[in-house]
Design an enzyme around this catalytic site. Sequence first.
Site, PDB file in Angstrom:
ATOM      1  N   ARG A 158      -4.333   8.199   4.803  1.00 15.85           N
ATOM      2  CA  ARG A 158      -5.173   7.070   5.185  1.00 15.85           C
ATOM      3  C   ARG A 158      -5.887   6.521   3.964  1.00 15.85           C
ATOM      4  NH1 ARG A 158      -6.100   6.402  10.489  1.00 15.85           N
ATOM      5  NH2 ARG A 158      -6.364   4.276   9.764  1.00 15.85           N
ATOM      6  N   GLU A 180      -5.928  -3.162   3.840  1.00 15.20           N
ATOM      7  CA  GLU A 180      -4.497  -3.482   3.850  1.00 15.20           C
ATOM      8  C   GLU A 180      -4.242  -4.768   4.635  1.00 15.20           C
ATOM      9  OE1 GLU A 180      -3.012   1.190   3.691  1.00 15.20           O
ATOM     10  OE2 GLU A 180      -2.940   0.080   5.575  1.00 15.20           O
ATOM     11  N   HIS A 228       2.315   0.922   2.492  1.00 16.29           N
ATOM     12  CA  HIS A 228       2.117   1.645   3.757  1.00 16.29           C
ATOM     13  C   HIS A 228       3.429   1.756   4.541  1.00 16.29           C
ATOM     14  CE1 HIS A 228      -1.223   2.768   6.806  1.00 16.29           C
ATOM     15  NE2 HIS A 228      -0.107   3.415   7.098  1.00 16.29           N
TER      16      HIS A 228
END
Length: 318
Positions: free
Chosen positions: A234, A263, A285
């Site tokens: 994370r 993000e 990601h």
Amino acid sequence: MTRIVFLDRGTIGPAVSITRPKAKHEWVEFEQTDEHEVVQRCQSANVVITNKVPLRSDMLDRLPDLKMISVAATGYDVIDIAACREIEIAVSNVRGYAINTVPEHAFALIFALRRNIVGYRQDVIDGKWHDSGQFCFFTHEIRDLAGSRLGIIGEGIIGQAVASIGRALSMEVVFAAHKGVQGLGPLYTPFDEVIETSDVLSLHAPLFPSTRNMISTREFELMKKRPILVNTSRGGLVDEAALVTALERGQIAGAGFDVLTSEPPKVCNPLLSVLDRPNVIVTPHVAWASEETQQTLWDQCVGHVDNFLAGVPTNTLT
């Protein structure tokens, strides 16, 4: 009829089969949803599916028909769980779906950084191999993984899978005890000791107030072995400004990050200023995003909706 709203279809790859719940329902789907659009789009919805679109208490108060939220992810910090519990909205998340893809991505970053693949690739592109006049050249450090210490922060299913790969590569694997917590037993190594003695640090912890910025200036100063730091868990677990300082000071040998605090990253994110370094790799990601894993995630996500509508909710967080 049950009204189901999927707020961010675009966060699931196009190759994934978006099967729908078995019960009779009305299906409404959006590619992406901004926060200011949530309440309008979820009006009259009984079930909402979201990956990264937040559902906060002020939004939930204006959605009286909402009975269930299915999170298409393991992390659920985008949901106000306390508010959902208070107004009796069931929340389910997906679990254990990324047992192969995330560990593989973590080790892809580890291998690339430990052997300086990025730096050597760029050297070849820049003509340094030709200019060297030899069959090889040595512009970047190369280290074996065998015999090195792998420190894992996060002892869940993903952390355990990473440990299995590390052991298969003849690495010494240690799990860090929770930061600031003592007496967790012989399976755990004190947090500071793991930070001080690891050659590779891999993060696999959830993001809570207690884990936010758990790797910051103090921890970087403890890193006696100049480790590679990898985060496929994370964003927010690492203080990104402190990370850049650690890179500049040579306190770590490299950083491989698949997750960032914000993000997509904001233009002011300090990590963006060091992306040209050969010992820095940032991926968008996608550690979780093998096609096989995405299908597993979706099947579990829609399965929770099926189970809720059948009166047997699963993976509930409220």
